[in-house]
Design a protein around this motif. Structure first.
Motif, PDB file in Angstrom:
ATOM      1  N   GLN A 258       0.795  -1.221   0.000  1.00  0.00           N
ATOM      2  CA  GLN A 258       0.000   0.000   0.000  1.00  0.00           C
ATOM      3  C   GLN A 258       0.829   1.274   0.000  1.00  0.00           C
ATOM      4  OE1 GLN A 258      -2.804   1.012  -0.545  1.00  0.00           O
ATOM      5  NE2 GLN A 258      -4.092  -0.803  -0.495  1.00  0.00           N
ATOM      6  N   ASN A 259       2.077   1.183   0.481  1.00  0.00           N
ATOM      7  CA  ASN A 259       2.846   2.426   0.575  1.00  0.00           C
ATOM      8  C   ASN A 259       3.579   2.761  -0.727  1.00  0.00           C
ATOM      9  OD1 ASN A 259       4.552   0.295   0.843  1.00  0.00           O
ATOM     10  ND2 ASN A 259       5.900   1.280   2.353  1.00  0.00           N
ATOM     11  N   CYS A 260       3.369   1.935  -1.764  1.00  0.00           N
ATOM     12  CA  CYS A 260       4.043   2.184  -3.038  1.00  0.00           C
ATOM     13  C   CYS A 260       3.081   2.644  -4.123  1.00  0.00           C
ATOM     14  CB  CYS A 260       4.712   0.903  -3.533  1.00  0.00           C
ATOM     15  SG  CYS A 260       6.390   0.811  -2.980  1.00  0.00           S
ATOM     16  N   ALA A 261       3.560   3.549  -4.970  1.00  0.00           N
ATOM     17  CA  ALA A 261       2.824   3.936  -6.166  1.00  0.00           C
ATOM     18  C   ALA A 261       3.684   3.543  -7.364  1.00  0.00           C
ATOM     19  CB  ALA A 261       2.549   5.428  -6.163  1.00  0.00           C
ATOM     20  N   VAL A 262       3.044   3.068  -8.430  1.00  0.00           N
ATOM     21  CA  VAL A 262       3.760   2.368  -9.488  1.00  0.00           C
ATOM     22  C   VAL A 262       3.485   2.961 -10.868  1.00  0.00           C
ATOM     23  CG1 VAL A 262       3.802   0.145 -10.724  1.00  0.00           C
ATOM     24  CG2 VAL A 262       3.838   0.166  -8.221  1.00  0.00           C
ATOM     25  N   LEU A 263       4.567   3.144 -11.653  1.00  0.00           N
ATOM     26  CA  LEU A 263       4.449   3.484 -13.075  1.00  0.00           C
ATOM     27  C   LEU A 263       5.238   2.431 -13.835  1.00  0.00           C
ATOM     28  CD1 LEU A 263       3.653   5.532 -15.343  1.00  0.00           C
ATOM     29  CD2 LEU A 263       5.806   6.714 -14.880  1.00  0.00           C
ATOM     30  N   CYS A 264       4.535   1.573 -14.563  1.00  0.00           N
ATOM     31  CA  CYS A 264       5.254   0.507 -15.245  1.00  0.00           C
ATOM     32  C   CYS A 264       4.518   0.097 -16.507  1.00  0.00           C
ATOM     33  CB  CYS A 264       5.465  -0.680 -14.317  1.00  0.00           C
ATOM     34  SG  CYS A 264       3.976  -1.594 -14.007  1.00  0.00           S
ATOM     35  N   PHE A 265       5.149  -0.780 -17.273  1.00  0.00           N
ATOM     36  CA  PHE A 265       4.597  -1.147 -18.580  1.00  0.00           C
ATOM     37  C   PHE A 265       3.618  -2.316 -18.492  1.00  0.00           C
ATOM     38  CE2 PHE A 265       8.672   0.929 -19.547  1.00  0.00           C
ATOM     39  CZ  PHE A 265       8.212   1.932 -20.387  1.00  0.00           C
ATOM     40  N   ALA A 267       0.285  -4.552 -16.665  1.00  0.00           N
ATOM     41  CA  ALA A 267      -1.010  -4.361 -15.997  1.00  0.00           C
ATOM     42  C   ALA A 267      -0.858  -4.724 -14.520  1.00  0.00           C
ATOM     43  CB  ALA A 267      -2.072  -5.232 -16.654  1.00  0.00           C
ATOM     44  N   ARG A 268      -1.718  -4.179 -13.700  1.00  0.00           N
ATOM     45  CA  ARG A 268      -1.677  -4.484 -12.274  1.00  0.00           C
ATOM     46  C   ARG A 268      -2.129  -5.922 -12.048  1.00  0.00           C
ATOM     47  NH1 ARG A 268      -4.544  -0.500  -8.058  1.00  0.00           N
ATOM     48  NH2 ARG A 268      -4.408  -1.726  -6.156  1.00  0.00           N
ATOM     49  N   PRO A 269      -1.291  -6.734 -11.433  1.00  0.00           N
ATOM     50  CA  PRO A 269      -1.703  -8.128 -11.197  1.00  0.00           C
ATOM     51  C   PRO A 269      -2.912  -8.173 -10.261  1.00  0.00           C
ATOM     52  CG  PRO A 269       0.636  -7.793 -10.731  1.00  0.00           C
ATOM     53  CD  PRO A 269       0.032  -6.439 -10.897  1.00  0.00           C
ATOM     54  N   VAL A 270      -3.760  -9.133 -10.498  1.00  0.00           N
ATOM     55  CA  VAL A 270      -4.949  -9.274  -9.647  1.00  0.00           C
ATOM     56  C   VAL A 270      -4.515  -9.437  -8.190  1.00  0.00           C
ATOM     57  CG1 VAL A 270      -7.004 -10.689  -9.208  1.00  0.00           C
ATOM     58  CG2 VAL A 270      -6.159 -10.382 -11.555  1.00  0.00           C
ATOM     59  N   GLY A 271      -5.130  -8.665  -7.324  1.00  0.00           N
ATOM     60  CA  GLY A 271      -4.847  -8.801  -5.894  1.00  0.00           C
ATOM     61  C   GLY A 271      -3.639  -7.999  -5.424  1.00  0.00           C
ATOM     62  N   GLU A 272      -2.876  -7.391  -6.367  1.00  0.00           N
ATOM     63  CA  GLU A 272      -1.684  -6.602  -5.983  1.00  0.00           C
ATOM     64  C   GLU A 272      -2.130  -5.323  -5.280  1.00  0.00           C
ATOM     65  OE1 GLU A 272       1.568  -7.416  -6.820  1.00  0.00           O
ATOM     66  OE2 GLU A 272       2.581  -5.538  -6.292  1.00  0.00           O
ATOM     67  N   GLU A 273      -1.618  -5.090  -4.088  1.00  0.00           N
ATOM     68  CA  GLU A 273      -1.983  -3.877  -3.349  1.00  0.00           C
ATOM     69  C   GLU A 273      -0.976  -2.785  -3.617  1.00  0.00           C
ATOM     70  OE1 GLU A 273      -3.438  -3.578   0.427  1.00  0.00           O
ATOM     71  OE2 GLU A 273      -3.791  -5.720   0.740  1.00  0.00           O
ATOM     72  N   CYS A 274      -1.467  -1.571  -3.795  1.00  0.00           N
ATOM     73  CA  CYS A 274      -0.560  -0.432  -3.914  1.00  0.00           C
ATOM     74  C   CYS A 274      -1.382   0.846  -3.792  1.00  0.00           C
ATOM     75  CB  CYS A 274       0.193  -0.459  -5.241  1.00  0.00           C
ATOM     76  SG  CYS A 274      -0.893  -0.348  -6.645  1.00  0.00           S
ATOM     77  N   ALA A 275      -0.695   1.979  -3.583  1.00  0.00           N
ATOM     78  CA  ALA A 275      -1.405   3.249  -3.432  1.00  0.00           C
ATOM     79  C   ALA A 275      -1.980   3.705  -4.777  1.00  0.00           C
ATOM     80  CB  ALA A 275      -0.465   4.309  -2.872  1.00  0.00           C
ATOM     81  N   MET A 276      -1.239   3.436  -5.852  1.00  0.00           N
ATOM     82  CA  MET A 276      -1.713   3.773  -7.199  1.00  0.00           C
ATOM     83  C   MET A 276      -0.895   2.972  -8.193  1.00  0.00           C
ATOM     84  SD  MET A 276      -1.796   7.520  -9.083  1.00  0.00           S
ATOM     85  CE  MET A 276      -3.300   8.143  -8.382  1.00  0.00           C
ATOM     86  N   ALA A 300       1.006  12.423  -5.374  1.00  0.00           N
ATOM     87  CA  ALA A 300      -0.118  12.849  -4.532  1.00  0.00           C
ATOM     88  C   ALA A 300      -0.963  11.673  -4.053  1.00  0.00           C
ATOM     89  CB  ALA A 300      -0.999  13.828  -5.317  1.00  0.00           C
ATOM     90  N   SER A 301      -0.503  10.441  -4.320  1.00  0.00           N
ATOM     91  CA  SER A 301      -1.356   9.276  -4.069  1.00  0.00           C
ATOM     92  C   SER A 301      -1.356   8.815  -2.619  1.00  0.00           C
ATOM     93  CB  SER A 301      -0.895   8.107  -4.956  1.00  0.00           C
ATOM     94  OG  SER A 301       0.388   7.673  -4.511  1.00  0.00           O
ATOM     95  N   GLY A 302      -0.540   9.445  -1.796  1.00  0.00           N
ATOM     96  CA  GLY A 302      -0.471   9.004  -0.398  1.00  0.00           C
ATOM     97  C   GLY A 302       0.549   7.898  -0.193  1.00  0.00           C
ATOM     98  N   CYS A 303       1.373   7.645  -1.209  1.00  0.00           N
ATOM     99  CA  CYS A 303       2.400   6.594  -1.086  1.00  0.00           C
ATOM    100  C   CYS A 303       3.594   7.130  -0.288  1.00  0.00           C
ATOM    101  CB  CYS A 303       2.880   6.191  -2.480  1.00  0.00           C
ATOM    102  SG  CYS A 303       3.771   7.526  -3.326  1.00  0.00           S
ATOM    103  N   ASP A 304       4.504   6.215   0.079  1.00  0.00           N
ATOM    104  CA  ASP A 304       5.779   6.628   0.678  1.00  0.00           C
ATOM    105  C   ASP A 304       6.890   6.555  -0.349  1.00  0.00           C
ATOM    106  OD1 ASP A 304       4.607   6.893   3.156  1.00  0.00           O
ATOM    107  OD2 ASP A 304       4.923   4.759   3.648  1.00  0.00           O
ATOM    108  N   GLU A 305       6.654   5.822  -1.427  1.00  0.00           N
ATOM    109  CA  GLU A 305       7.700   5.616  -2.426  1.00  0.00           C
ATOM    110  C   GLU A 305       7.064   5.421  -3.795  1.00  0.00           C
ATOM    111  OE1 GLU A 305       9.897   1.918  -2.150  1.00  0.00           O
ATOM    112  OE2 GLU A 305      11.752   2.919  -2.795  1.00  0.00           O
TER     113      GLU A 305
END
Ligand code: TXA
Ligand code: MG
Length: 330
Positions: A258-265, A267-276, A300-305
Motif C-alpha cells: 500500500q505504501n508504493c505507487a507504481v508506473l510501469c509497462f 497491468a496491475r496483477p490481480v490482488g496486488e496492493e498499492c497506493a496507485m 499525490a497518491s499518499g504513497c511513501d515511495e
C-alpha cells in the motif's frame, strides 16, 4: 488565485500582452510544457521569475521569439548549423544556445556570453509572441523570457491546473491552452562553441539533428555552461522515486504494498496492493506526453515511495530516461 483564461479564444491574448507590457508575469502553454513568461527586455520582470521559482540567478532562461527571422537581433555571428536547425525545427521543441548579441543583458543569461532561444509551435504561444511583438520597429530585442512554470527543481507543468497548483496567485495570469502535446522540455543544442553539443535531450532527437547537420551532436562536458536542467537532481517529485529494471521487476517490486505507487509497462496483477498503479504507454512519445502528469498523480497518491519501471535503452527513449534519472532519489 490568478485569472485562468481559456486562451483558445482570441481576446484574452490581448490581455496577456498587456500584462507582459506592464512588467507582469503570464504563464502560457507551449507544445512542450507551460512557461512562466516575462518581457525579456524588462530586468525587473525577469527578476520576479527567479524570485517566484526560487531559481538561482546564475541559471539562464530561454527567450521565446515569434519569428526565426529575429535570431540575429539576439545572437551574433549565427553559424550555418543554427540556420539549418531553425529552418528545419522552428517553430518547435528545440532551443538553440548561441553567442549573445550586444545589448542582451546578464539578467537573461546568468552572466554567460550565450543566449538560449526558441520559437515554440503551440498556437497560443505563437499568437502571444506575435501580438507582443506588434508595433515592432525592426531593431528592438523583442521576446518573452520563460522557464518552465514550476518551482525550481520540481516537476514541470503540462496543464494550466499544474501551474495553478504550483504557483497560485504569484502569477498575474495563466493562459489555459489545454494539456501540452509533447509533455517534456525542449531539446537544447549549444552552437556557441563551434561543434554542436547536446545540453538536454528532448523530442527532437540526436538522429534528427545529425540528419539535418550531417554531424552528430556531442554530449555535454564539464565546460558547458551551468544549466538547471542539467543538474543531477531535477524534475523531482516530493516522494522518493526508485527506478527498477524490467528484468528485476518481479523480485524488487512485487508485493511492494500500500505504501508504493507504481508506473510501469505492465497491468496491475490481480490482488496486488498499492497506493496507485499506472500502466504506461509503450510508445515513447505518449509516455513522455503523460510523464509529468503521471508523476504528479503518483506523488499525490499518499504513497511513501514511487516505483518506476525503467524504459528501454534505445535512442527513442533517451529524453524520457534522462528525466527519470534526474527525478529519482539519490
Ligand atoms: O521546453 C522548454 O524549453 C520550456 C518551455 C517553457 O519553452 N522551457 C524550459 O525552461 O524548460 P527552463 O528554464 O526550465 O530550462 C531551460 C534550460 C535550462 O537548463 C537552462 O540552463 C538552459 O535552458 N539554458 C538557457 N539559456 C542557456 C544558455 N545561455 N546556456 C546554456 N543553457 C541555457
Ligand atoms: Mg525547468
Amino acid at each position: 488565485m490568478p485569472a485562468t483564461i481559456d486562451a483558445r479564444r482570441s481576446v484574452p491574448i490581448r490581455e496577456a500582452v498587456a500584462v507582459l507590457k506592464r512588467g507582469g508575469l503570464v504563464a502560457f502553454p507551449t507544445e512542450t510544457v507551460y512557461g512562466l513568461g516575462a518581457d525579456a527586455s524588462n530586468p525587473a520582470a525577469v527578476a520576479r521569475i527567479y524570485r517566484i521559482k526560487g531559481r538561482p540567478t546564475g541559471h539562464p532562461v530561454i527567450v521565446h521569439i515569434g519569428d526565426a527571422g529575429h535570431l540575429q537581433r539576439w545572437a551574433r555571428d549565427i553559424p550555418e548549423h543554427a540556420r539549418k536547425l531553425a529552418a528545419r525545427f522552428w517553430p518547435g521543441p528545440l532551443t538553440l544556445v548561441l553567442r549573445r548579441a550586444l545589448g542582451v543583458g546578464d539578467y537573461l543569461t546568468g552572466g554567460e556570453d550565450t543566449i538560449g532561444l526558441r520559437v515554440p509551435s503551440h498556437p497560443v504561444a505563437l499568437e502571444l509572441l506575435r501580438q507582443f511583438g506588434g508595433g515592432d520597429d525592426g531593431r528592438r530585442l523583442i521576446g518573452v523570457a520563460a522557464p518552465s512554470a514550476n518551482k525550481f527543481g520540481r516537476i514541470s507543468p503540462t496543464t494550466a491546473e499544474h501551474v495553478c497548483n504550483d504557483l497560485g496567485d504569484e502569477v498575474d495570469l495563466i493562459l489555459d491552452g489545454g494539456p501540452c502535446e509533447i509533455g517534456i522540455e525542449s531539446t537544447i543544442i549549444d552552437l556557441s562553441r563551434g561543434r554542436p553539443v547536446l545540453l538536454r535531450p528532448g523530442r527532437v532527437g540526436t538522429g534528427d539533428i545529425a540528419a539535418t547537420l550531417g554531424a552528430t551532436p556531442e554530449s555535454r562536458d564539464r565546460s558547458a555552461p551551468r544549466a538547471p536542467g542539467t543538474l543531477e537532481s531535477h524534475y523531482a517529485p516530493r516522494k522518493p522515486l526508485r527506478l527498477v529494471a524490467g528484468n528485476q521487476w518481479g523480485e524488487r517490486a512485487r508485493g511492494a504494498g500500500q505504501n508504493c505507487a507504481v508506473l510501469c509497462f505492465r497491468a496491475r496483477p490481480v490482488g496486488e496492493e498499492c497506493a496507485m498503479w499506472i500502466s504506461a504507454s509503450a510508445d515513447p512519445q505518449r509516455y513522455a506526453r503523460d510523464l509529468y502528469s503521471n508523476l504528479r498523480a503518483l506523488d499525490a497518491s499518499g504513497c511513501d515511495e514511487i516505483l518506476v519501471e525503467e524504459p528501454p535503452a534505445s535512442a527513442e527513449w533517451a529524453a524520457v530516461r534522462d528525466r527519470l534519472v534526474r527525478a529519482r532519489s539519490k
